[in-house]
Design an enzyme around this catalytic site. Sequence first.
Site, PDB file in Angstrom:
ATOM      1  N   TYR A 125       0.532  -9.399  63.249  1.00  0.00           N
ATOM      2  CA  TYR A 125      -0.609 -10.301  63.068  1.00  0.00           C
ATOM      3  C   TYR A 125      -0.472 -11.061  61.755  1.00  0.00           C
ATOM      4  CZ  TYR A 125      -5.466 -11.878  62.744  1.00  0.00           C
ATOM      5  OH  TYR A 125      -6.603 -12.651  62.627  1.00  0.00           O
ATOM      6  N   LYS A 139       0.093 -15.197  61.451  1.00  0.00           N
ATOM      7  CA  LYS A 139      -0.856 -16.060  60.746  1.00  0.00           C
ATOM      8  C   LYS A 139      -0.199 -16.770  59.563  1.00  0.00           C
ATOM      9  CE  LYS A 139      -4.474 -15.535  63.327  1.00  0.00           C
ATOM     10  NZ  LYS A 139      -4.990 -16.683  64.131  1.00  0.00           N
ATOM     11  N   ARG A 182      -8.292 -18.977  78.918  1.00  0.00           N
ATOM     12  CA  ARG A 182      -7.269 -18.562  79.882  1.00  0.00           C
ATOM     13  C   ARG A 182      -7.900 -18.149  81.206  1.00  0.00           C
ATOM     14  NH1 ARG A 182      -3.065 -14.015  78.082  1.00  0.00           N
ATOM     15  NH2 ARG A 182      -5.022 -12.893  77.793  1.00  0.00           N
ATOM     16  N   GLY A 240     -17.488 -15.298  71.712  1.00  0.00           N
ATOM     17  CA  GLY A 240     -17.424 -15.060  70.281  1.00  0.00           C
ATOM     18  C   GLY A 240     -17.444 -16.314  69.438  1.00  0.00           C
ATOM     19  N   THR A 271     -16.396  -9.661  66.080  1.00  0.00           N
ATOM     20  CA  THR A 271     -15.830 -10.109  67.352  1.00  0.00           C
ATOM     21  C   THR A 271     -15.272  -8.906  68.108  1.00  0.00           C
ATOM     22  OG1 THR A 271     -13.563 -10.424  66.554  1.00  0.00           O
ATOM     23  CG2 THR A 271     -15.090 -12.274  66.251  1.00  0.00           C
ATOM     24  N   ASN A 310     -12.149  -7.042  66.562  1.00  0.00           N
ATOM     25  CA  ASN A 310     -12.274  -5.963  65.589  1.00  0.00           C
ATOM     26  C   ASN A 310     -13.349  -4.958  65.990  1.00  0.00           C
ATOM     27  OD1 ASN A 310     -14.771  -7.143  64.831  1.00  0.00           O
ATOM     28  ND2 ASN A 310     -13.787  -8.377  63.250  1.00  0.00           N
TER      29      ASN A 310
END
Length: 309
Positions: free
Chosen positions: A233, A237, A43, A22, A266, A269
Site C-alpha cells: 500500500y 501510494k 466496478r 464511503g 471507511t 479500515n
Amino acid sequence: MEGAIPKPSEKRVALVTGGNRGMGFEICRQLASSGLAVVLTARDERRGAEAAGRLRGLGLPDVVFHQLDIAEPASAARLVDFVRNKFGKLDVLVNNAGIMGVTMEVGDEAAVKEIMRSGKDQNEIAEWLKQRTTQNTQQGEECLKINYHGTKNVTEALLPLVQSSSDGRIVNVTSAFGLLRFFSGEELRQELSSIGTLTKQRLDELSALFVEDLRRGELGRRGWPADRVYAAYQASKALVCAYTRVLARENAGLRVNCVHPGYVETEMNCNTGNLTAAEGASVSVAVALAEQGGVTGAYFDRMEIASFV
C-alpha cells in the site's frame, strides 16, 4: 447526424472513480451539490447504479453512472467513449478508487465499536488494527495493480478529455503512508524525488521491481518500506504521488495534485477512522474546485500543502 462531434457540456463535468460508497460517494455528492455534472463510476454495476440513484433522489439530477474497472484498459476505453459522446469534455477527474490489499480480522461490528469507545488515541487504534491485519504476496501485487496501475490507466485514457477543458483538474487520492520518509533506501528516495527526469516508464519499472522484491521476501534490498503488512500500500501510494508530479510537469495547462484526506472512517479500515466520509471528501472537492491558476504538482495533507518526504 452520425459522426457529428458532440457539443461540449455547458456545465463543468466531473468524474469520480470508486464512487459508490464511503468517501467516493461523498465526493460525488459534494461536487454535484456545487453545480457540476458528475459521472459516478464503480466496478460493481448494481451498486454503482444504486448510488447514482440515491444522489438523484437527494435532488441532484446531474449524476449519471458508468461501470468502470480501473485496472482493465477496455473498461476505461468504454468510459472514455461514454464521456466523449455525452459531454464532449471532462473538467475534473478524481481518482479515488483503491484498496489496502490486506485481510483484516477484527471480529464483529461490536468489537470495533468497543475499541473506538475505549479511550485509546488514534495511533493506538491503528496499532490494534495492524495487529489483526495480514497480507500475502498475491494481495500485495493486486494492491499495486489497482492503486498505481489502475489510477494511471484511467488517467491516461481520460487525459485527452481533461485537456479539452478550459481549466482541467486531476486529483489523485493518496495517503500519508506513501510519503518517502517510509523508504529506507536513499537511492530509491532520490529517484522518486527527481521529478525533472523521472518518467512514467521508469515508474512502471519501479512497480515491477517492488513486486519482484515482494515475491522474494527481500523488500529491504532496495529500501522499500519495511512494514511487511502495509508495504505494498505504501509503495503504491508513493508511486501515485510520483506519477502525479510527472503528470503535472508534462501538462502545464492542467492542475494535477494529490491529497491525503486524513484517517477517514471507511470499510477499508473497518470504520476505525477519526474523520467522517464527508470530512475526508471535502479535501478532494476543495482541491478540485480551487480557483483557476492555482498550484499544480503538489501534495495536500488535508488542506495544507506539505512535503512528499
